[in-house]
Every structure is written in C-alpha cells, then in structure tokens.
Design an enzyme around this catalytic site. Structure first.
Site, PDB file in Angstrom:
ATOM      1  N   ASN A 146       1.185  -1.493  -0.356  1.00  0.00           N
ATOM      2  CA  ASN A 146       0.482  -0.066   0.042  1.00  0.00           C
ATOM      3  C   ASN A 146       0.685   1.185   0.084  1.00  0.00           C
ATOM      4  O   ASN A 146       1.661   1.911   1.203  1.00  0.00           O
ATOM      5  CB  ASN A 146      -0.973   0.415   0.849  1.00  0.00           C
ATOM      6  CG  ASN A 146      -1.224   1.329   1.323  1.00  0.00           C
ATOM      7  OD1 ASN A 146      -2.015   2.140   0.430  1.00  0.00           O
ATOM      8  ND2 ASN A 146      -2.419   1.972   2.767  1.00  0.00           N
TER       9      ASN A 146
ATOM     10  N   LYS B 152       0.362   4.824  -0.507  1.00  0.00           N
ATOM     11  CA  LYS B 152      -0.677   5.796   0.411  1.00  0.00           C
ATOM     12  C   LYS B 152      -0.575   6.519  -0.790  1.00  0.00           C
ATOM     13  O   LYS B 152      -0.354   6.395  -2.076  1.00  0.00           O
ATOM     14  CB  LYS B 152      -0.046   5.810   1.608  1.00  0.00           C
ATOM     15  CG  LYS B 152      -0.690   4.367   2.358  1.00  0.00           C
ATOM     16  CD  LYS B 152       0.440   4.938   3.535  1.00  0.00           C
ATOM     17  CE  LYS B 152       0.547   3.682   4.835  1.00  0.00           C
ATOM     18  NZ  LYS B 152       0.301   3.639   5.672  1.00  0.00           N
TER      19      LYS B 152
ATOM     20  N   HIS C  39     -10.126   1.524   5.169  1.00  0.00           N
ATOM     21  CA  HIS C  39      -8.413   1.429   5.528  1.00  0.00           C
ATOM     22  C   HIS C  39      -8.691   3.127   6.957  1.00  0.00           C
ATOM     23  O   HIS C  39      -9.445   3.933   6.410  1.00  0.00           O
ATOM     24  CB  HIS C  39      -7.958   2.153   4.388  1.00  0.00           C
ATOM     25  CG  HIS C  39      -6.323   2.159   5.272  1.00  0.00           C
ATOM     26  ND1 HIS C  39      -5.363   3.262   6.408  1.00  0.00           N
ATOM     27  CD2 HIS C  39      -5.434   1.133   4.783  1.00  0.00           C
ATOM     28  CE1 HIS C  39      -4.060   2.343   6.165  1.00  0.00           C
ATOM     29  NE2 HIS C  39      -3.858   1.930   6.042  1.00  0.00           N
TER      30      HIS C  39
ATOM     31  N   GLU D 281      -7.191   4.804   7.760  1.00  0.00           N
ATOM     32  CA  GLU D 281      -7.051   6.591   7.473  1.00  0.00           C
ATOM     33  C   GLU D 281      -8.012   7.023   6.801  1.00  0.00           C
ATOM     34  O   GLU D 281      -8.481   8.393   6.048  1.00  0.00           O
ATOM     35  CB  GLU D 281      -5.759   6.395   6.409  1.00  0.00           C
ATOM     36  CG  GLU D 281      -4.280   6.130   6.958  1.00  0.00           C
ATOM     37  CD  GLU D 281      -3.055   5.464   6.648  1.00  0.00           C
ATOM     38  OE1 GLU D 281      -3.058   6.275   5.001  1.00  0.00           O
ATOM     39  OE2 GLU D 281      -2.300   5.095   7.244  1.00  0.00           O
TER      40      GLU D 281
ATOM     41  N   GLU E 219      -6.216  -4.394  10.584  1.00  0.00           N
ATOM     42  CA  GLU E 219      -4.592  -3.527  11.263  1.00  0.00           C
ATOM     43  C   GLU E 219      -5.721  -2.469  11.720  1.00  0.00           C
ATOM     44  O   GLU E 219      -5.857  -1.741  11.986  1.00  0.00           O
ATOM     45  CB  GLU E 219      -4.721  -2.717   9.882  1.00  0.00           C
ATOM     46  CG  GLU E 219      -4.616  -3.348   8.584  1.00  0.00           C
ATOM     47  CD  GLU E 219      -3.595  -2.502   7.221  1.00  0.00           C
ATOM     48  OE1 GLU E 219      -2.499  -2.120   6.749  1.00  0.00           O
ATOM     49  OE2 GLU E 219      -4.725  -1.382   7.021  1.00  0.00           O
TER      50      GLU E 219
ATOM     51  N   GLY F 253       1.923   2.688  10.799  1.00  0.00           N
ATOM     52  CA  GLY F 253       2.935   3.847  10.929  1.00  0.00           C
ATOM     53  C   GLY F 253       3.510   4.287  12.663  1.00  0.00           C
ATOM     54  O   GLY F 253       4.209   5.186  12.254  1.00  0.00           O
TER      55      GLY F 253
ATOM     56  N   SER G 188       2.914  -2.137  10.268  1.00  0.00           N
ATOM     57  CA  SER G 188       4.387  -1.428  10.815  1.00  0.00           C
ATOM     58  C   SER G 188       5.275  -2.833  10.529  1.00  0.00           C
ATOM     59  O   SER G 188       6.154  -3.135  10.689  1.00  0.00           O
ATOM     60  CB  SER G 188       4.599  -1.402  11.630  1.00  0.00           C
ATOM     61  OG  SER G 188       3.894   0.374  12.583  1.00  0.00           O
TER      62      SER G 188
HETATM   63  C1  PEP Z   1      -1.225   0.271   5.656  1.00  0.00           C
HETATM   64  O1  PEP Z   1      -1.476   1.786   5.610  1.00  0.00           O
HETATM   65  O2  PEP Z   1      -2.093   0.006   5.551  1.00  0.00           O
HETATM   66  C2  PEP Z   1      -0.296   0.285   6.583  1.00  0.00           C
HETATM   67  C3  PEP Z   1      -0.240  -1.667   6.863  1.00  0.00           C
HETATM   68  O3  PEP Z   1       1.233   1.549   6.889  1.00  0.00           O
HETATM   69  P1  PEP Z   1       2.343   1.327   7.634  1.00  0.00           P
HETATM   70  O4  PEP Z   1       3.242  -0.698   6.933  1.00  0.00           O
HETATM   71  O5  PEP Z   1       2.963   2.282   6.792  1.00  0.00           O
HETATM   72  O6  PEP Z   1       2.019   0.725   9.373  1.00  0.00           O
END
Ligand code: PEP
Length: 240
Positions: free
Chosen positions: A6, A8, A95, A97, A164, A170, A201
C-alpha cells in the site's frame, strides 16, 4: 500468502524504476508459486504500473473507490468500473486512514458491493483504535465492522480481510503474537474460509516474529513497501 503493497499518497513516475528489482526477484524466487504480490499505488500510477507488470504475475490494486459503480457527476472520484478498466484486480476498502476522514461502515459496505459488482477483489480493512484496545472492546469493534461492512454480501469468496490495528499503522508497534493469533482466529471463525492478512508496521526486522503466527494468510505493508529492497527482504525472510 499475500504480500500487498500500500503506497498510500506517495510515489511518482520515478518511483516505478525500482520495481524491476521486484519483478526480477519474483521470477527467480523458488517459492514464488506460494505467494501473490499486489501493488496498490495512488490512482495516478495505476496505468503506468499496469504497463510495467503486464507480462508478470504481479497484480495491481487501487486504494479506494467511489460507492457507485455507474458513471456520474462526482468530481474527483473514481469508480470500481474505471479501476477494473485500467487493469486493477484489487481494491483496498475501509482503510483506517479513510475511516478517520469520515468513511463509516455503511459507506464501506456500499463500496464493497460496488467493487464486487465490477469484479474487483476487495481487501477489506478492519481494526481497533488504541482507545478501543485499552477499553478491551477489540472484538466488539471488529464484530461491528464485519457485520455492517459485509451486510447483505452473500458471496465472500472475492473478499480478503486485512486486520490492521489502528495503533500499529505507521507507529512501529505490532501486536504480540498470542493476541494477534487469537484475533485472526476470531475473524476466521466469524467468516468461514476467508483469508485474513495482518497490516501495521510490517518491516524486514519484525517479519521474523510475525511469521511465527501461523494462521495468517499474508500481510498488508505500507511504508516498507515503498522501498523495493525492504519489500523483497520481507518476502525472503518470511520464507527463510
Ligand atoms: C497500511 O497503511 O495499510 C499500513 C499497514 O501501513 P504501515 O505498514 O506503514 O504501518
């Protein structure tokens, strides 16, 4: 085993140069039959990426879509039909976000239905916030997100769940193995035969720990996936 990148709101045409490394790696990787790599770049890069991955087994996906799959006067929006048309096979929906910016379970449900109608596979994200974890209501939250997000969707064979935890995205933090195992099991018991990924992460350092959780069907990888070397390292280490 899924490895979903992803990107982003990151990436330019220049960022695509390093994808050759991933293509080469995938071709020679002995265990490539067991894994599915999917890149979800920003919408602007879907077309160029579709071209780059055209003759490979690597798929592309979008990061969101409009809830309506027919065309319409929705300035700035892209629907699932358009995504399918440009070569996307997957779309991330729900997601955190986007939930944080106002997407609710009902809208997410409409988006999942729309994407399914267009023939896209849906990577449906769910997860609790830190506050909800502290209140020990993770299962209640996931239950709600699953019930409302998947409401009136009979065939779930094109849906993949990405668990998640919001507090792990992040932040460098990941859940401990027994909590994660239990949560994944909880989701799999709720929706039988569904694939469940972990996201939050994931990086080349913690994949050794994460790979001990043996009920996972893969990973949704954010920031580490923007670096081809790190992304390849994660895959190699997962299988070492
Ligand atoms: C994500 O945005 O789906 C995600 C898992 O981000 P990160 O790996 O940066 O935590």
């Amino acid at each position: 085993m899924y490895f979903i990148a992803n990107w982003k709101m990151f990436g330019s045409l220049n960022s695509l140069n390093s994808l050759n490394k991933v293509i080469k790696f995938f071709k020679i990787f002995k265990k490539n039959k067991f894994l599915k790599i999917v890149y979800c770049p920003p919408t602007t890069l879907l077309g160029p990426m579709a071209e780059i991955f055209k003759k490979t087994k690597i798929d592309i996906g979008a990061q969101n879509c409009h809830e309506q799959d027919s065309y319409g006067a929705f300035t700035g929006s892209v629907n699932s039909k358009m995504l399918k048309n440009i070569g996307a096979k997957y779309v991330i929906i729900g997601h955190s976000e986007n939930r944080q910016r106002g997407e609710n379970d009902k809208l997410i449900n409409q988006k999942i239905k729309s994407a399914s109608r267009s023939g896209l596979k849906v990577i449906f994200c769910i997860g609790e916030t830190l506050n909800e974890k502290r209140k020990k209501i993770t299962k209640k939250v996931l239950n709600r997100q699953l019930r409302l997000g998947l409401s009136k969707i009979k065939s779930k064979n094109k849906i993949i769940i990405a668990y998640e935890p919001v507090w792990s995205i992040g932040t460098g933090l990941i859940p401990n193995a027994s909590d994660l195992y239990e949560t994944i099991n909880f989701i799999k018991k709720k929706i039988r035969k569904i694939k469940v990924l972990y996201g939050g992460s994931v990086n080349p350092k913690n994949i050794d720990y994460l790979k001990t959780i043996n009920n996972l069907d893969g990973y949704l990888i954010g920031s580490a996936s923007q670096n081809s070397k790190k992304f390849i390292d994660i895959i190699k280490k997962r299988y070492s």
